[in-house]
Design an enzyme around this catalytic site. Structure first.
Site, PDB file in Angstrom:
ATOM      1  N   ARG A   7      12.533  -0.707 -27.007  1.00  0.00           N
ATOM      2  CA  ARG A   7      11.086  -0.820 -27.132  1.00  0.00           C
ATOM      3  C   ARG A   7      10.435   0.513 -27.499  1.00  0.00           C
ATOM      4  O   ARG A   7       9.212   0.562 -27.678  1.00  0.00           O
ATOM      5  CB  ARG A   7      10.491  -1.281 -25.809  1.00  0.00           C
ATOM      6  CG  ARG A   7      10.157  -2.759 -25.728  1.00  0.00           C
ATOM      7  CD  ARG A   7       9.706  -3.019 -24.319  1.00  0.00           C
ATOM      8  NE  ARG A   7       8.808  -4.114 -24.177  1.00  0.00           N
ATOM      9  CZ  ARG A   7       9.176  -5.365 -23.845  1.00  0.00           C
ATOM     10  NH1 ARG A   7      10.429  -5.671 -23.701  1.00  0.00           N
ATOM     11  NH2 ARG A   7       8.273  -6.287 -23.662  1.00  0.00           N
ATOM     12  N   LYS A   9      10.851 -14.201 -28.467  1.00  0.00           N
ATOM     13  CA  LYS A   9      12.180 -13.562 -28.371  1.00  0.00           C
ATOM     14  C   LYS A   9      13.079 -14.293 -27.361  1.00  0.00           C
ATOM     15  O   LYS A   9      14.223 -14.615 -27.659  1.00  0.00           O
ATOM     16  CB  LYS A   9      12.043 -12.081 -27.948  1.00  0.00           C
ATOM     17  CG  LYS A   9      11.175 -11.246 -28.880  1.00  0.00           C
ATOM     18  CD  LYS A   9      11.069  -9.801 -28.414  1.00  0.00           C
ATOM     19  CE  LYS A   9      10.394  -9.608 -27.056  1.00  0.00           C
ATOM     20  NZ  LYS A   9       8.958 -10.013 -27.038  1.00  0.00           N
ATOM     21  N   ARG A  59      -0.434  -4.827 -22.724  1.00  0.00           N
ATOM     22  CA  ARG A  59       0.931  -4.925 -23.271  1.00  0.00           C
ATOM     23  C   ARG A  59       0.911  -4.915 -24.793  1.00  0.00           C
ATOM     24  O   ARG A  59       1.796  -4.339 -25.424  1.00  0.00           O
ATOM     25  CB  ARG A  59       1.615  -6.180 -22.729  1.00  0.00           C
ATOM     26  CG  ARG A  59       2.010  -6.014 -21.254  1.00  0.00           C
ATOM     27  CD  ARG A  59       2.235  -7.341 -20.554  1.00  0.00           C
ATOM     28  NE  ARG A  59       3.290  -8.125 -21.123  1.00  0.00           N
ATOM     29  CZ  ARG A  59       3.348  -9.469 -21.069  1.00  0.00           C
ATOM     30  NH1 ARG A  59       2.406 -10.144 -20.452  1.00  0.00           N
ATOM     31  NH2 ARG A  59       4.342 -10.102 -21.620  1.00  0.00           N
ATOM     32  N   ARG A 107       4.316 -15.798 -14.768  1.00  0.00           N
ATOM     33  CA  ARG A 107       4.601 -14.384 -14.526  1.00  0.00           C
ATOM     34  C   ARG A 107       3.339 -13.621 -14.152  1.00  0.00           C
ATOM     35  O   ARG A 107       2.276 -13.866 -14.705  1.00  0.00           O
ATOM     36  CB  ARG A 107       5.210 -13.761 -15.792  1.00  0.00           C
ATOM     37  CG  ARG A 107       6.718 -13.920 -15.850  1.00  0.00           C
ATOM     38  CD  ARG A 107       7.297 -13.554 -17.180  1.00  0.00           C
ATOM     39  NE  ARG A 107       6.805 -12.286 -17.712  1.00  0.00           N
ATOM     40  CZ  ARG A 107       7.265 -11.732 -18.823  1.00  0.00           C
ATOM     41  NH1 ARG A 107       8.217 -12.340 -19.520  1.00  0.00           N
ATOM     42  NH2 ARG A 107       6.784 -10.602 -19.251  1.00  0.00           N
TER      43      ARG A 107
HETATM   44  P1  ADP Z   1       8.779 -13.349 -25.698  1.00  0.00           P
HETATM   45  O1  ADP Z   1      10.145 -13.403 -25.047  1.00  0.00           O
HETATM   46  O2  ADP Z   1       8.839 -12.787 -27.089  1.00  0.00           O
HETATM   47  O3  ADP Z   1       7.741 -12.693 -24.858  1.00  0.00           O
HETATM   48  P2  ADP Z   1       8.768 -16.248 -25.229  1.00  0.00           P
HETATM   49  O4  ADP Z   1      10.026 -16.715 -25.885  1.00  0.00           O
HETATM   50  O5  ADP Z   1       8.746 -16.157 -23.750  1.00  0.00           O
HETATM   51  O6  ADP Z   1       8.303 -14.847 -25.900  1.00  0.00           O
HETATM   52  O7  ADP Z   1       7.597 -17.190 -25.737  1.00  0.00           O
HETATM   53  C1  ADP Z   1       6.271 -17.036 -25.227  1.00  0.00           C
HETATM   54  C2  ADP Z   1       5.655 -18.423 -25.016  1.00  0.00           C
HETATM   55  O8  ADP Z   1       5.427 -19.045 -26.279  1.00  0.00           O
HETATM   56  C3  ADP Z   1       6.535 -19.378 -24.232  1.00  0.00           C
HETATM   57  O9  ADP Z   1       5.692 -20.166 -23.413  1.00  0.00           O
HETATM   58  C4  ADP Z   1       7.224 -20.219 -25.311  1.00  0.00           C
HETATM   59  O10 ADP Z   1       7.487 -21.542 -24.852  1.00  0.00           O
HETATM   60  C5  ADP Z   1       6.179 -20.249 -26.412  1.00  0.00           C
HETATM   61  N1  ADP Z   1       6.757 -20.218 -27.770  1.00  0.00           N
HETATM   62  C6  ADP Z   1       7.867 -19.560 -28.189  1.00  0.00           C
HETATM   63  N2  ADP Z   1       8.065 -19.746 -29.523  1.00  0.00           N
HETATM   64  C7  ADP Z   1       7.037 -20.521 -29.947  1.00  0.00           C
HETATM   65  C8  ADP Z   1       6.675 -21.075 -31.233  1.00  0.00           C
HETATM   66  N3  ADP Z   1       7.407 -20.847 -32.322  1.00  0.00           N
HETATM   67  N4  ADP Z   1       5.561 -21.828 -31.291  1.00  0.00           N
HETATM   68  C9  ADP Z   1       4.801 -22.066 -30.177  1.00  0.00           C
HETATM   69  N5  ADP Z   1       5.090 -21.578 -28.944  1.00  0.00           N
HETATM   70  C10 ADP Z   1       6.201 -20.828 -28.831  1.00  0.00           C
HETATM   71  P1  ADP Z   2       7.690  -9.921 -23.084  1.00  0.00           P
HETATM   72  O1  ADP Z   2       8.896 -10.633 -23.641  1.00  0.00           O
HETATM   73  O2  ADP Z   2       6.594 -10.844 -22.723  1.00  0.00           O
HETATM   74  O3  ADP Z   2       7.247  -8.777 -23.897  1.00  0.00           O
HETATM   75  P2  ADP Z   2       9.538  -8.759 -21.168  1.00  0.00           P
HETATM   76  O4  ADP Z   2      10.049  -9.749 -20.213  1.00  0.00           O
HETATM   77  O5  ADP Z   2      10.420  -8.328 -22.279  1.00  0.00           O
HETATM   78  O6  ADP Z   2       8.140  -9.289 -21.690  1.00  0.00           O
HETATM   79  O7  ADP Z   2       9.071  -7.440 -20.401  1.00  0.00           O
HETATM   80  C1  ADP Z   2       8.220  -7.486 -19.282  1.00  0.00           C
HETATM   81  C2  ADP Z   2       7.942  -6.067 -18.801  1.00  0.00           C
HETATM   82  O8  ADP Z   2       9.186  -5.458 -18.405  1.00  0.00           O
HETATM   83  C3  ADP Z   2       7.373  -5.122 -19.846  1.00  0.00           C
HETATM   84  O9  ADP Z   2       5.974  -5.205 -19.948  1.00  0.00           O
HETATM   85  C4  ADP Z   2       7.834  -3.767 -19.306  1.00  0.00           C
HETATM   86  O10 ADP Z   2       7.042  -3.359 -18.203  1.00  0.00           O
HETATM   87  C5  ADP Z   2       9.217  -4.084 -18.771  1.00  0.00           C
HETATM   88  N1  ADP Z   2      10.255  -3.911 -19.818  1.00  0.00           N
HETATM   89  C6  ADP Z   2      11.058  -4.863 -20.350  1.00  0.00           C
HETATM   90  N2  ADP Z   2      11.872  -4.338 -21.278  1.00  0.00           N
HETATM   91  C7  ADP Z   2      11.588  -3.006 -21.335  1.00  0.00           C
HETATM   92  C8  ADP Z   2      12.081  -1.926 -22.110  1.00  0.00           C
HETATM   93  N3  ADP Z   2      13.036  -2.085 -23.032  1.00  0.00           N
HETATM   94  N4  ADP Z   2      11.534  -0.693 -21.884  1.00  0.00           N
HETATM   95  C9  ADP Z   2      10.594  -0.507 -20.952  1.00  0.00           C
HETATM   96  N5  ADP Z   2      10.074  -1.484 -20.214  1.00  0.00           N
HETATM   97  C10 ADP Z   2      10.560  -2.730 -20.386  1.00  0.00           C
END
Ligand code: ADP
Ligand code: ADP
Ligand code: ZN
Length: 215
Positions: free
Chosen positions: A88, A13, A171, A160
């Site tokens: 979420r 995302k 998660r 992180r």
């Molecule tokens: P989210 O915001 O949904 O948690 P991220 O965008 O932070 O996900 O992506 C999670 C990890 O996976 C990051 O280290 C990113 O560089 C990697 N990543 C994102 N998209 C892809 C993809 N299409 N293929 C492989 N790795 C990816």
């Molecule tokens: P990822 O993209 O890896 O899922 P985020 O950066 O979106 O992680 O979120 C990290 C943490 O921040 C979540 O595990 C939660 O604790 C909190 N968080 C983020 N967005 C929300 C939301 N919309 N509602 C509740 N908690 C949230």
């Protein structure tokens, strides 16, 4: 363009949101990033949020809804926005609907990124973020400079606190229990567009752009 990027932790995302910001010039609204900023500032809200985040649990709905409501009212969101990591839960989605109605806005599309659980774990364990400019990396799939520093600004990369295997599992469970119901929620409103998130980063981006142009 008013979008939601939906998908499990590690689906891509944040990565895709950053590319859409470049392409369309609309802001990314990441509740995770905003919460981490509050944690760094050590505000009362930030300190409470950190406990939930470190445990892999969600921060209470009213906290995140408050943050998003304030953010959506800002001038730069007039032409559109990309919600990343929000909503979420169903109550958050209901609250978003109300906020948007108050602002006279409507969502255009909800992009659901679909990725297998094994791939998610691999993505999250290899995820790193620049501590200076915030750019995201993956040690294998989107590597930093050879010296391990940020390609954009030379900053040191950080991992992180919640990207540890045990917290990642929690998660995922939280995602299945609390966020998956949003797929039906938005499908029923005719807004859900599923995108295969297993492809390479650039391919996923192209597919999202085609979906948006088709819509
Ligand atoms: P989210 O915001 O949904 O948690 P991220 O965008 O932070 O996900 O992506 C999670 C990890 O996976 C990051 O280290 C990113 O560089 C990697 N990543 C994102 N998209 C892809 C993809 N299409 N293929 C492989 N790795 C990816
Ligand atoms: P990822 O993209 O890896 O899922 P985020 O950066 O979106 O992680 O979120 C990290 C943490 O921040 C979540 O595990 C939660 O604790 C909190 N968080 C983020 N967005 C929300 C939301 N919309 N509602 C509740 N908690 C949230
Ligand atoms: Zn950087």
């Amino acid at each position: 363009m008013k979008l939601i990027l939906l998908g499990p932790p590690g689906a891509g995302k944040g990565t895709q949101a950053a590319m859409l910001v470049e392409q369309f010039g609309i802001p990314q609204i990441s509740t995770g990033d905003m919460l981490r900023a509050a944690v760094r500032e050590k505000s009362t809200m930030g300190l409470k949020a950190k406990e939930c985040m470190d445990a892999g649990a969600l921060v209470p709905d009213e906290v995140v809804v408050g943050i998003v409501r304030e953010r959506l009212q800002q001038e730069d969101c007039r032409a559109g926005f990309i919600l990343d990591g929000f909503p979420r839960t169903v109550p958050q989605a209901d609250a978003l609907k109300k906020v948007l109605a108050e602002l006279g806005k409507e969502l255009d599309s909800v992009i659901s990124l679909e990725v297998d659980t094994d791939a998610l774990v691999e993505r999250l364990t290899g995820r790193r973020t620049c501590g200076v400019c915030g750019k995201g990396y993956h040690l294998r799939f989107d590597p930093p400079r050879e010296d391990g520093l940020c390609r954009e600004c030379g900053g040191v990369l950080i991992q992180r606190d919640d990207d540890q295997e045990a917290t990642i599992r929690t998660r995922m469970d939280v995602y299945h229990e609390q966020t998956v119901p949003l797929e039906d929620y938005y499908r029923q409103q005719g807004l859900l567009c599923r995108v295969d998130g297993m492809q390479e980063i650039a391919t996923v981006h192209q597919r999202i752009v085609s979906v948006l142009q088709a819509g």
